[in-house]
Write an enzyme that holds these catalytic residues in place. Structure first.
Site, PDB file in Angstrom:
ATOM      1  N   LYS A 109       0.829  -0.926   0.024  1.00 47.92           N
ATOM      2  CA  LYS A 109       0.073   0.044   0.145  1.00 47.92           C
ATOM      3  C   LYS A 109       0.901   1.353   0.045  1.00 47.92           C
ATOM      4  O   LYS A 109       0.995   2.176   1.043  1.00 47.92           O
ATOM      5  CB  LYS A 109      -0.908  -0.205   1.079  1.00 47.92           C
ATOM      6  CG  LYS A 109      -1.906  -1.165   1.231  1.00 47.92           C
ATOM      7  CD  LYS A 109      -2.816  -1.199   2.120  1.00 47.92           C
ATOM      8  CE  LYS A 109      -3.939  -2.334   2.115  1.00 47.92           C
ATOM      9  NZ  LYS A 109      -5.076  -2.457   2.783  1.00 47.92           N
ATOM     10  N   ALA A 143      -3.844  -6.358   9.411  1.00 46.88           N
ATOM     11  CA  ALA A 143      -3.234  -7.506   9.469  1.00 46.88           C
ATOM     12  C   ALA A 143      -3.621  -8.139  10.676  1.00 46.88           C
ATOM     13  O   ALA A 143      -3.992  -9.450  10.773  1.00 46.88           O
ATOM     14  CB  ALA A 143      -1.774  -7.514   9.202  1.00 46.88           C
ATOM     15  N   LYS A 195      -5.303   6.855   1.032  1.00 46.84           N
ATOM     16  CA  LYS A 195      -6.004   6.587   2.072  1.00 46.84           C
ATOM     17  C   LYS A 195      -4.991   6.447   3.380  1.00 46.84           C
ATOM     18  O   LYS A 195      -5.350   7.129   4.574  1.00 46.84           O
ATOM     19  CB  LYS A 195      -6.901   5.130   2.460  1.00 46.84           C
ATOM     20  CG  LYS A 195      -6.132   3.937   1.890  1.00 46.84           C
ATOM     21  CD  LYS A 195      -5.565   3.181   3.447  1.00 46.84           C
ATOM     22  CE  LYS A 195      -4.564   1.897   3.075  1.00 46.84           C
ATOM     23  NZ  LYS A 195      -4.395   1.129   4.162  1.00 46.84           N
ATOM     24  N   ARG A 259      -1.453   2.227  11.810  1.00 50.84           N
ATOM     25  CA  ARG A 259      -0.026   2.845  11.883  1.00 50.84           C
ATOM     26  C   ARG A 259      -0.069   4.146  11.361  1.00 50.84           C
ATOM     27  O   ARG A 259       0.471   5.059  12.212  1.00 50.84           O
ATOM     28  CB  ARG A 259       1.333   2.004  11.263  1.00 50.84           C
ATOM     29  CG  ARG A 259       1.123   0.559  11.541  1.00 50.84           C
ATOM     30  CD  ARG A 259       2.045  -0.070  10.637  1.00 50.84           C
ATOM     31  NE  ARG A 259       1.989  -1.441  10.864  1.00 50.84           N
ATOM     32  CZ  ARG A 259       2.676  -2.255   9.864  1.00 50.84           C
ATOM     33  NH1 ARG A 259       3.709  -1.633   9.184  1.00 50.84           N
ATOM     34  NH2 ARG A 259       2.800  -3.491   9.891  1.00 50.84           N
ATOM     35  N   ASN A 260      -0.802   4.567  10.325  1.00 53.08           N
ATOM     36  CA  ASN A 260      -0.646   5.951   9.861  1.00 53.08           C
ATOM     37  C   ASN A 260      -1.499   6.993  10.656  1.00 53.08           C
ATOM     38  O   ASN A 260      -1.188   8.082  10.951  1.00 53.08           O
ATOM     39  CB  ASN A 260      -1.213   5.694   8.457  1.00 53.08           C
ATOM     40  CG  ASN A 260      -0.436   5.187   7.484  1.00 53.08           C
ATOM     41  OD1 ASN A 260       0.599   5.781   6.908  1.00 53.08           O
ATOM     42  ND2 ASN A 260      -0.644   4.091   7.132  1.00 53.08           N
TER      43      ASN A 260
END
Length: 332
Positions: A109, A143, A195, A259-260
């Protein structure tokens, strides 16, 4: 019906581990390239990835591990690339084996830095892989939830619908994985990059104590911005309401697994980019994706105020308070 043949996973992170768990449950054999021999030895000894998703157990007798990417490429027909986008080129530089006759699936991604290409374009332009042999995996798919076997929906994109269906149905679909297919490989890949950028924006706003009301406005503007860009870069008929676009945006923007979003929250709270990266100990793809998308859009000239704001905060070191205030004034 197309047969995907022998399948290998390229990469050793959390998403690679989740996809490996799904695929090996169907095929009972996979190849798995990991760059570190010590990590492979620990995996064989423990029966799980020693660094990521340690609760996901594997029968290591069903896995052929190797730190030699050429050995994996030579012996497997379908290669699923799940490496962080900034490191993809370094892994591929080790290749001495042709891959233009392989079925290449990217679950990355991100964009290949310096080249400013999504992964399918990179494989096509640099390694001569024909578009009908290129696919991608997209969708709202943390995940951690996949590893916990929580219901998830994945989309396999490929211009060859038979290949997309074969991988989706024979290698992914299960009681907890629902699948669909699409021909919009480029759109799925770009939306997967964007995204992450918008999730950083959501995190920054959260760190600045903006509430849920504003977050909803931010996400509604983000999907419009994404639509404008996808329509410009790859003008085909698509529904932005599909889970692979809007769903992936929402889960990345809102989830605590993101995480982002976590990275953005730290920036909003006053962390420097470097200190946030060090403390996270994991890669936030959106940091790299922001710079790549900004450079791409310099040629596309799409109106993308959220992208611009995140870029200014991360790379121009403009105060998040100032930049987000300017962004809020542009929303309606």
């Amino acid at each position: 019906m197309y047969n995907c043949g022998k399948i290998a996973i390229i990469g050793g992170g959390s998403w690679a581990t989740a996809i490996a768990k799904i695929v090996v449950g169907h095929t009972h054999h996979i190849g798995w390239y990991m760059r570190r021999d010590d990590r492979i030895e620990d995996f064989k000894r423990l029966g799980h990835n020693p660094a990521y998703l340690i609760a996901a157990r594997f029968n290591v007798e069903e896995i052929f591990f190797s730190s030699d990417i050429n050995k994996i490429v030579q012996n497997y027909d379908t290669l699923v690339f799940v490496t962080p986008s900034p490191y993809l080129k370094n892994h591929l530089k080790k290749l001495k084996t042709r891959i233009d006759d392989k079925f290449i699936i990217t679950a990355i991604k991100g964009i290949v830095p310096d080249e400013n290409l999504v992964c399918s374009e990179y494989f096509h332009q640099v390694y001569d892989v024909p578009y009908e042999n290129l696919a991608c995996i997209g969708g709202p798919s943390h995940a951690e939830e996949v590893a916990l076997e929580r219901l998830s929906y994945l989309t396999v994109g490929c211009s060859d619908t038979e290949k997309a269906k074969a991988f989706a149905n024979d290698c992914l679909a299960s009681e907890f994985i629902k699948t669909k297919t699409s021909s919009d490989v480029i759109g799925i890949e770009y939306s997967s990059v964007l995204k992450n950028v918008y999730a950083i924006a959501a995190g920054i706003c959260g760190g600045l104590k903006y509430g849920d009301n504003f977050q909803a406005v931010l996400m509604s503007n983000a999907v419009q911005e994404m639509h404008r860009f996808l329509t410009s870069v790859h003008p085909i008929e698509r529904s932005m309401y599909d889970s692979v676009y809007l769903g992936d945006l929402l889960v990345t923007g809102y989830s605590n697994f993101s995480r982002n979003r976590t990275f953005g929250t730290m920036i909003g709270k006053g962390y420097s980019v470097k200190s946030a990266q060090v403390e996270m100990e994991m890669i936030a793809e959106g940091y790299f994706g922001t710079k790549c998308m900004k450079e791409i859009n310099r040629h596309m000239h799409v109106n993308m105020p959220i992208l611009d704001a995140v870029y200014n905060i991360l790379y121009e070191r403009i105060s998040p308070q100032i930049e987000i205030k300017l962004l809020t004034d542009s929303f309606r």
